[in-house]
Write a protein that holds these residues in place. Sequence first.
Motif, PDB file in Angstrom:
ATOM      1  N   PHE A  28      38.343  42.999  37.343  1.00  0.00           N
ATOM      2  CA  PHE A  28      39.202  42.695  38.483  1.00  0.00           C
ATOM      3  C   PHE A  28      38.637  41.501  39.255  1.00  0.00           C
ATOM      4  CE2 PHE A  28      39.665  47.174  37.564  1.00  0.00           C
ATOM      5  CZ  PHE A  28      41.036  47.374  37.626  1.00  0.00           C
ATOM      6  N   TYR A  29      39.544  40.586  39.614  1.00  0.00           N
ATOM      7  CA  TYR A  29      39.179  39.414  40.402  1.00  0.00           C
ATOM      8  C   TYR A  29      40.155  39.314  41.570  1.00  0.00           C
ATOM      9  CZ  TYR A  29      36.712  38.189  36.115  1.00  0.00           C
ATOM     10  OH  TYR A  29      35.890  38.213  35.019  1.00  0.00           O
ATOM     11  N   ARG A  30      39.625  39.216  42.780  1.00  0.00           N
ATOM     12  CA  ARG A  30      40.482  39.154  43.960  1.00  0.00           C
ATOM     13  C   ARG A  30      40.605  37.717  44.462  1.00  0.00           C
ATOM     14  NH1 ARG A  30      37.952  41.592  48.678  1.00  0.00           N
ATOM     15  NH2 ARG A  30      37.817  39.523  49.536  1.00  0.00           N
ATOM     16  N   LEU A  31      41.829  37.322  44.753  1.00  0.00           N
ATOM     17  CA  LEU A  31      42.091  36.029  45.383  1.00  0.00           C
ATOM     18  C   LEU A  31      42.580  36.311  46.791  1.00  0.00           C
ATOM     19  CD1 LEU A  31      42.409  35.392  42.247  1.00  0.00           C
ATOM     20  CD2 LEU A  31      43.714  33.433  43.036  1.00  0.00           C
ATOM     21  N   ASP A  32      41.920  35.736  47.763  1.00  0.00           N
ATOM     22  CA  ASP A  32      42.292  35.956  49.155  1.00  0.00           C
ATOM     23  C   ASP A  32      43.692  35.429  49.430  1.00  0.00           C
ATOM     24  OD1 ASP A  32      39.800  37.063  49.687  1.00  0.00           O
ATOM     25  OD2 ASP A  32      38.946  35.155  50.351  1.00  0.00           O
ATOM     26  N   SER A  33      44.421  36.169  50.215  1.00  0.00           N
ATOM     27  CA  SER A  33      45.765  35.774  50.590  1.00  0.00           C
ATOM     28  C   SER A  33      45.731  34.638  51.603  1.00  0.00           C
ATOM     29  CB  SER A  33      46.521  36.956  51.197  1.00  0.00           C
ATOM     30  OG  SER A  33      47.808  36.552  51.606  1.00  0.00           O
ATOM     31  N   THR A  34      46.632  33.689  51.397  1.00  0.00           N
ATOM     32  CA  THR A  34      46.825  32.621  52.383  1.00  0.00           C
ATOM     33  C   THR A  34      48.147  32.822  53.119  1.00  0.00           C
ATOM     34  OG1 THR A  34      47.909  31.185  50.767  1.00  0.00           O
ATOM     35  CG2 THR A  34      45.513  30.958  51.012  1.00  0.00           C
ATOM     36  N   LYS A  35      48.819  33.941  52.849  1.00  0.00           N
ATOM     37  CA  LYS A  35      50.120  34.232  53.442  1.00  0.00           C
ATOM     38  C   LYS A  35      49.949  35.315  54.506  1.00  0.00           C
ATOM     39  CE  LYS A  35      52.144  31.866  50.062  1.00  0.00           C
ATOM     40  NZ  LYS A  35      52.856  30.660  50.151  1.00  0.00           N
TER      41      LYS A  35
END
Length: 187
Positions: free
Chosen positions: A23-30
């Motif tokens: 699992f890899y998390r990408l931070d939300s920019t929304k």
Amino acid sequence: MPSRAERYLNHLDGLADDVEPDFYRLDSTKDGLADITAIVYHDLPEPGHLIGVTYGLSLSEHPDWRHGKPELSICVQSQDVAWALAIAHLAESLRGDCPFDYGATIDLGEPVSDESAMTGFVVFAPVVLDREDYEHIPVGNDPEDVVTIVGCYPVHDTERRFVQEHGLEAFWGLDWDPYDVTRPPAV
């Protein structure tokens, strides 16, 4: 009671032949939207391949989504997680703006991975899954809360432009391998 994410992951795990994902998390920019997760299965559907699937795109809204919300997938003959991270980046940066419908093309403007000159994607049904495994996956308490997994296929810039000019069907009929990220352009 399992959460929406747990229901989705249970569905994916049921398709994965006991392969544990990374699992890899990408931070939300929304504002107001949760992070995107890239779920990566190595050596599926066979050794030397990678399947990546997103979670979080379907938490957003788009006016074209009437019969479910998409999550993105990719299957390539590679072990470079950059391919899965690229579709997670697309899901995060384009959610709410792009419908990710069949035939859509997306240009990254730079190669996805060091192993390939491909700079974009075309969206279509995932060829590694049966229709009942990628369409109308129930994930929520509401029967209307369903996910459809769509496939993202790496393409060269000339191929992306060909799809835009001639359509997905014309491109799909060409001689090319959708898994081979080192292949030459088909057009």
